[in-house]
Enzyme design. Structure first.
Site, mmCIF file in Angstrom:
data_model
loop_
_atom_site.group_PDB
_atom_site.id
_atom_site.type_symbol
_atom_site.label_atom_id
_atom_site.label_comp_id
_atom_site.label_asym_id
_atom_site.label_seq_id
_atom_site.Cartn_x
_atom_site.Cartn_y
_atom_site.Cartn_z
ATOM 1 N N THR A 160 -10.760 -6.720 3.146
ATOM 2 C CA THR A 160 -10.730 -5.519 3.424
ATOM 3 C C THR A 160 -11.465 -5.127 4.607
ATOM 4 O O THR A 160 -12.459 -5.796 5.054
ATOM 5 C CB THR A 160 -11.239 -4.914 2.262
ATOM 6 O OG1 THR A 160 -11.665 -3.609 2.632
ATOM 7 C CG2 THR A 160 -12.615 -5.706 1.583
ATOM 8 N N ASP A 161 -11.068 -3.921 5.206
ATOM 9 C CA ASP A 161 -11.794 -3.534 6.401
ATOM 10 C C ASP A 161 -13.319 -3.212 5.842
ATOM 11 O O ASP A 161 -14.049 -3.083 6.994
ATOM 12 C CB ASP A 161 -11.028 -2.453 7.197
ATOM 13 C CG ASP A 161 -10.936 -1.164 6.236
ATOM 14 O OD1 ASP A 161 -11.285 -1.396 4.942
ATOM 15 O OD2 ASP A 161 -10.713 0.044 6.802
ATOM 16 N N GLU A 162 -13.538 -3.390 4.610
ATOM 17 C CA GLU A 162 -14.868 -2.591 4.309
ATOM 18 C C GLU A 162 -15.943 -3.503 4.575
ATOM 19 O O GLU A 162 -17.250 -3.146 4.607
ATOM 20 C CB GLU A 162 -15.048 -2.213 2.836
ATOM 21 C CG GLU A 162 -14.050 -1.058 2.382
ATOM 22 C CD GLU A 162 -14.509 -0.324 1.276
ATOM 23 O OE1 GLU A 162 -15.471 -0.641 0.830
ATOM 24 O OE2 GLU A 162 -13.648 0.496 0.791
ATOM 25 N N TYR B 236 -19.387 -3.808 -3.591
ATOM 26 C CA TYR B 236 -18.016 -4.281 -3.526
ATOM 27 C C TYR B 236 -18.000 -5.002 -2.226
ATOM 28 O O TYR B 236 -17.391 -6.193 -2.119
ATOM 29 C CB TYR B 236 -16.820 -3.037 -3.719
ATOM 30 C CG TYR B 236 -15.529 -3.294 -3.145
ATOM 31 C CD1 TYR B 236 -14.778 -4.356 -3.836
ATOM 32 C CD2 TYR B 236 -15.135 -2.577 -1.988
ATOM 33 C CE1 TYR B 236 -13.411 -4.474 -3.130
ATOM 34 C CE2 TYR B 236 -13.858 -3.165 -1.372
ATOM 35 C CZ TYR B 236 -13.141 -4.021 -2.158
ATOM 36 O OH TYR B 236 -11.980 -4.221 -1.697
ATOM 37 N N LYS C 257 -16.969 -8.901 -1.246
ATOM 38 C CA LYS C 257 -15.763 -9.615 -0.470
ATOM 39 C C LYS C 257 -16.401 -9.939 0.861
ATOM 40 O O LYS C 257 -15.644 -10.914 1.058
ATOM 41 C CB LYS C 257 -14.825 -8.132 0.076
ATOM 42 C CG LYS C 257 -14.198 -7.418 -1.229
ATOM 43 C CD LYS C 257 -13.093 -8.357 -1.945
ATOM 44 C CE LYS C 257 -11.794 -8.525 -1.210
ATOM 45 N NZ LYS C 257 -10.887 -9.071 -1.954
HETATM 46 P P1 NAD Z 1 -6.578 -3.231 -8.256
HETATM 47 O O1 NAD Z 1 -8.013 -3.001 -8.690
HETATM 48 O O2 NAD Z 1 -5.464 -2.528 -8.474
HETATM 49 O O3 NAD Z 1 -6.065 -4.685 -8.906
HETATM 50 C C1 NAD Z 1 -6.980 -5.975 -9.166
HETATM 51 C C2 NAD Z 1 -6.049 -6.923 -9.842
HETATM 52 O O4 NAD Z 1 -6.772 -8.089 -10.281
HETATM 53 C C3 NAD Z 1 -5.770 -6.262 -11.531
HETATM 54 O O5 NAD Z 1 -4.302 -6.701 -11.888
HETATM 55 C C4 NAD Z 1 -7.011 -7.064 -12.245
HETATM 56 O O6 NAD Z 1 -6.332 -7.214 -13.745
HETATM 57 C C5 NAD Z 1 -7.002 -8.460 -11.791
HETATM 58 N N1 NAD Z 1 -7.942 -9.068 -11.820
HETATM 59 C C6 NAD Z 1 -9.334 -8.473 -11.758
HETATM 60 N N2 NAD Z 1 -10.280 -9.542 -12.015
HETATM 61 C C7 NAD Z 1 -9.628 -10.677 -12.492
HETATM 62 C C8 NAD Z 1 -10.031 -11.959 -12.770
HETATM 63 N N3 NAD Z 1 -11.362 -12.199 -12.821
HETATM 64 N N4 NAD Z 1 -8.999 -12.865 -13.050
HETATM 65 C C9 NAD Z 1 -7.646 -12.558 -12.800
HETATM 66 N N5 NAD Z 1 -7.440 -11.147 -12.308
HETATM 67 C C10 NAD Z 1 -8.290 -10.297 -12.276
HETATM 68 O O7 NAD Z 1 -6.836 -3.797 -6.501
HETATM 69 P P2 NAD Z 1 -5.971 -3.573 -5.339
HETATM 70 O O8 NAD Z 1 -6.242 -2.339 -4.956
HETATM 71 O O9 NAD Z 1 -4.560 -3.894 -5.932
HETATM 72 O O10 NAD Z 1 -6.641 -4.594 -4.585
HETATM 73 C C11 NAD Z 1 -5.902 -6.077 -4.398
HETATM 74 C C12 NAD Z 1 -6.777 -6.960 -3.313
HETATM 75 O O11 NAD Z 1 -6.869 -6.135 -2.246
HETATM 76 C C13 NAD Z 1 -8.332 -6.835 -3.717
HETATM 77 O O12 NAD Z 1 -8.672 -8.154 -3.221
HETATM 78 C C14 NAD Z 1 -8.867 -5.970 -2.824
HETATM 79 O O13 NAD Z 1 -10.252 -6.324 -2.424
HETATM 80 C C15 NAD Z 1 -8.224 -5.940 -1.483
HETATM 81 N N6 NAD Z 1 -7.835 -4.647 -0.814
HETATM 82 C C16 NAD Z 1 -7.591 -3.378 -1.206
HETATM 83 C C17 NAD Z 1 -7.299 -2.371 -0.524
HETATM 84 C C18 NAD Z 1 -6.928 -1.198 -1.196
HETATM 85 O O14 NAD Z 1 -6.902 -0.030 -0.424
HETATM 86 N N7 NAD Z 1 -6.752 -0.847 -2.449
HETATM 87 C C19 NAD Z 1 -7.535 -2.567 0.867
HETATM 88 C C20 NAD Z 1 -7.629 -3.880 1.458
HETATM 89 C C21 NAD Z 1 -7.879 -4.818 0.663
HETATM 90 O O1 DAU Z 2 -10.854 0.465 3.141
HETATM 91 C C1 DAU Z 2 -10.155 -0.684 2.146
HETATM 92 C C2 DAU Z 2 -10.697 -0.125 0.805
HETATM 93 O O2 DAU Z 2 -10.311 0.927 0.249
HETATM 94 C C3 DAU Z 2 -10.343 -1.279 -0.241
HETATM 95 O O3 DAU Z 2 -11.053 -2.383 0.031
HETATM 96 C C4 DAU Z 2 -10.974 -0.672 -1.751
HETATM 97 O O4 DAU Z 2 -10.498 -1.464 -2.719
HETATM 98 C C5 DAU Z 2 -10.427 0.419 -1.932
HETATM 99 O O5 DAU Z 2 -10.764 0.960 -3.309
HETATM 100 C C6 DAU Z 2 -10.783 1.500 -0.799
HETATM 101 O O6 DAU Z 2 -11.830 1.817 -0.862
HETATM 102 P P1 DAU Z 2 -12.644 3.524 -0.433
HETATM 103 O O7 DAU Z 2 -13.954 3.562 -1.157
HETATM 104 O O8 DAU Z 2 -12.295 3.722 0.822
HETATM 105 O O9 DAU Z 2 -11.383 4.042 -1.537
HETATM 106 P P2 DAU Z 2 -11.577 5.640 -2.554
HETATM 107 O O10 DAU Z 2 -10.100 5.644 -2.703
HETATM 108 O O11 DAU Z 2 -12.587 5.128 -3.573
HETATM 109 O O12 DAU Z 2 -12.283 6.496 -1.411
HETATM 110 C C7 DAU Z 2 -11.495 6.799 -0.293
HETATM 111 C C8 DAU Z 2 -12.334 8.065 0.113
HETATM 112 O O13 DAU Z 2 -12.492 9.177 -0.595
HETATM 113 C C9 DAU Z 2 -13.718 7.588 0.311
HETATM 114 O O14 DAU Z 2 -14.449 8.018 1.693
HETATM 115 C C10 DAU Z 2 -14.326 8.346 -1.028
HETATM 116 C C11 DAU Z 2 -13.837 9.372 -1.181
HETATM 117 N N1 DAU Z 2 -13.376 10.019 -2.565
HETATM 118 C C12 DAU Z 2 -13.155 9.080 -3.364
HETATM 119 C C13 DAU Z 2 -12.767 9.412 -4.702
HETATM 120 C C14 DAU Z 2 -12.206 8.385 -5.771
HETATM 121 C C15 DAU Z 2 -13.606 11.270 -2.786
HETATM 122 O O15 DAU Z 2 -13.980 12.223 -1.915
HETATM 123 N N2 DAU Z 2 -13.556 11.950 -4.148
HETATM 124 C C16 DAU Z 2 -13.070 10.689 -5.009
HETATM 125 O O16 DAU Z 2 -13.006 11.256 -6.181
#
Ligand code: NAD
Ligand code: DAU
Length: 342
Positions: A124-126, A149, A153
């Site tokens: 992730t970019d985080e 988190y 990562k």
């Molecule tokens: P998500 O939370 O929707 O899904 C995570 C999945 O992993 C779920 O199906 C969960 O059951 C499974 N899981 C969790 N713990 C586990 C374990 N111990 N063993 C096996 N499976 C397990 O997550 P997402 O948003 O789909 O993100 C997927 C990946 O992409 C993550 O690694 C996250 O860090 C990365 N990522 C997410 C975003 C985003 O914006 N959502 C952006 C950049 C990178």
């Molecule tokens: O940047 C990539 C990341 O994006 C991934 O690695 C993470 O898995 C994913 O959860 C996401 O992280 P963020 O914290 O950026 O996403 P989230 O949707 O939780 O929040 C997006 C922005 O919105 C953040 O600035 C917090 C704000 N927010 C979020 C929630 C849930 C609110 O203002 N209100 C809310 O209720």
């Protein structure tokens, strides 16, 4: 190509499986997922009956189970499984270290022992932390994670790097910005705002709403992962983004407009501790080296997403009520048993 996908029942993993089997109908996928609160097999109902797709419930921290399921030869591991929600990592970090760090170590070890020829680690970019205005992180930027988190990562990324250096392990890392689209669990900003607005509930915006995120439509991320899987260079990191950071309040107002709901639903609430002000990536490497670029612009992507949630209101209800968690035992196991008898 035969892939072991971890975390395939989550948001991006399920979109990736659907994308990959659509793009390569001869591919085979084993989805290995623990089904935590974030895993939802309803995300894959339309894929489940395909003969080249299999699901195994398992924990990536369970080395024995992982090694058993990696017993057959795979061309690649695509590693999504993680605890992914920043707010949950603030409430409690332990599970994040367990799954994201220890689980990644188990996956690396198992893939190394089985000599899997490719390991795509989805990060992730985080990990770069917050960017100043006009600043953007390149793959060489220092790691400066600010939430538990993001720290978990970053730790996993460093473990992957160490395996490449020490064991000549064939891994590639991707770091993507915020994804949105179908099947995203309604705890993340966009699906939470949509599902609250459906019910005319308040939309909680943290702080002043001016934190910026660079939103990418999930299918664009999946295509980028495909490009890195097929053509990325071993040991390299590839940033993936859309190049257009937007303030949260702008996203929320756009959603309200698409949903035909009043701005009065917005409620500014207490800020997230350690809330990163701005994420922005320089992703010129993947664009120049692998020829990838995003196809879906934000307006079209948000419209499509709102439309998807409208048409999948049952999925939204199951997700918000927690009903989806009974799906595995109640329907999935029974359906598989019936299919096996036929
Ligand atoms: P998500 O939370 O929707 O899904 C995570 C999945 O992993 C779920 O199906 C969960 O059951 C499974 N899981 C969790 N713990 C586990 C374990 N111990 N063993 C096996 N499976 C397990 O997550 P997402 O948003 O789909 O993100 C997927 C990946 O992409 C993550 O690694 C996250 O860090 C990365 N990522 C997410 C975003 C985003 O914006 N959502 C952006 C950049 C990178
Ligand atoms: O940047 C990539 C990341 O994006 C991934 O690695 C993470 O898995 C994913 O959860 C996401 O992280 P963020 O914290 O950026 O996403 P989230 O949707 O939780 O929040 C997006 C922005 O919105 C953040 O600035 C917090 C704000 N927010 C979020 C929630 C849930 C609110 O203002 N209100 C809310 O209720």
């Amino acid at each position: 190509m035969k892939l072991l996908v971890t975390g395939g029942a989550g948001f991006i993993g399920s979109n990736f499986i659907r994308y990959f089997l659509g793009a390569y109908p001869d591919a085979e996928i084993l989805n290995f997922d623990k089904l935590t609160y974030a895993g939802n097999l309803q995300n894959l109902e339309d894929i489940d009956a395909l003969p080249n797709y299999r699901f195994v419930r398992g924990d990536i921290c369970d080395a024995e189970a992982v090694e058993r399921d990696l017993g057959e030869p795979f061309d690649a591991v695509v590693h999504f499984a993680a605890e992914s929600h920043v707010d949950r990592s603030i409430a409690g970090a332990r599970e994040f270290i367990r799954t994201n760090v220890e689980g990644t170590l188990v996956m690396l070890e198992a893939a190394r022992k089985r000599k899997v020829p490719r390991f795509l680690h989805v990060s992730t970019d985080e990990v770069y932390g917050s960017m100043a205005p006009k600043e953007s992180a390149t793959e060489q930027s220092p790691l400066a994670p600010n939430s538990p988190y993001a720290a978990s990562k970053a730790a996993a990324d460093l473990l992957v790097r160490s395996y490449v250096q020490t064991h000549k392990f064939p891994a590639v890392i991707t770091r993507c910005t915020n994804n949105y689209g179908p099947y995203q669990f309604p705890e993340k900003l966009i699906p939470l705002m949509i599902s609250n607005a459906f019910e005319s509930k308040k939309l909680p915006v943290y702080g002043d709403g001016l934190n910026e995120r660079d939103w990418i439509f999930v299918e664009d991320h999946c295509r980028a992962l495909d490009a890195v899987l097929q053509k990325g260079r071993v040991g390299e990191i590839y940033n993936i983004g859309s190049g257009r950071p937007v303030p949260n309040i702008g996203i929320v107002r756009s959603l309200l407009k698409l949903l035909d709901k009043p701005d009065g639903l917005i409620e500014f609430v207490q800020d997230r501790p350690g809330h990163d002000r701005r994420y922005a990536l320089d992703d010129s490497k993947i664009r120049h080296e692998l020829g990838w670029e995003p196809k879906v612009d934000l307006d079209a992507g948000l419209e499509h997403t709102v439309d998807w949630y409208r048409k999948h209101i049952d999925w939204v209800h199951a997700a918000t009520s927690g009903e989806y968690q009974a799906y595995y035992e109640k329907f999935y196991v029974k359906r598989r048993a019936t299919l096996a008898e036929l």
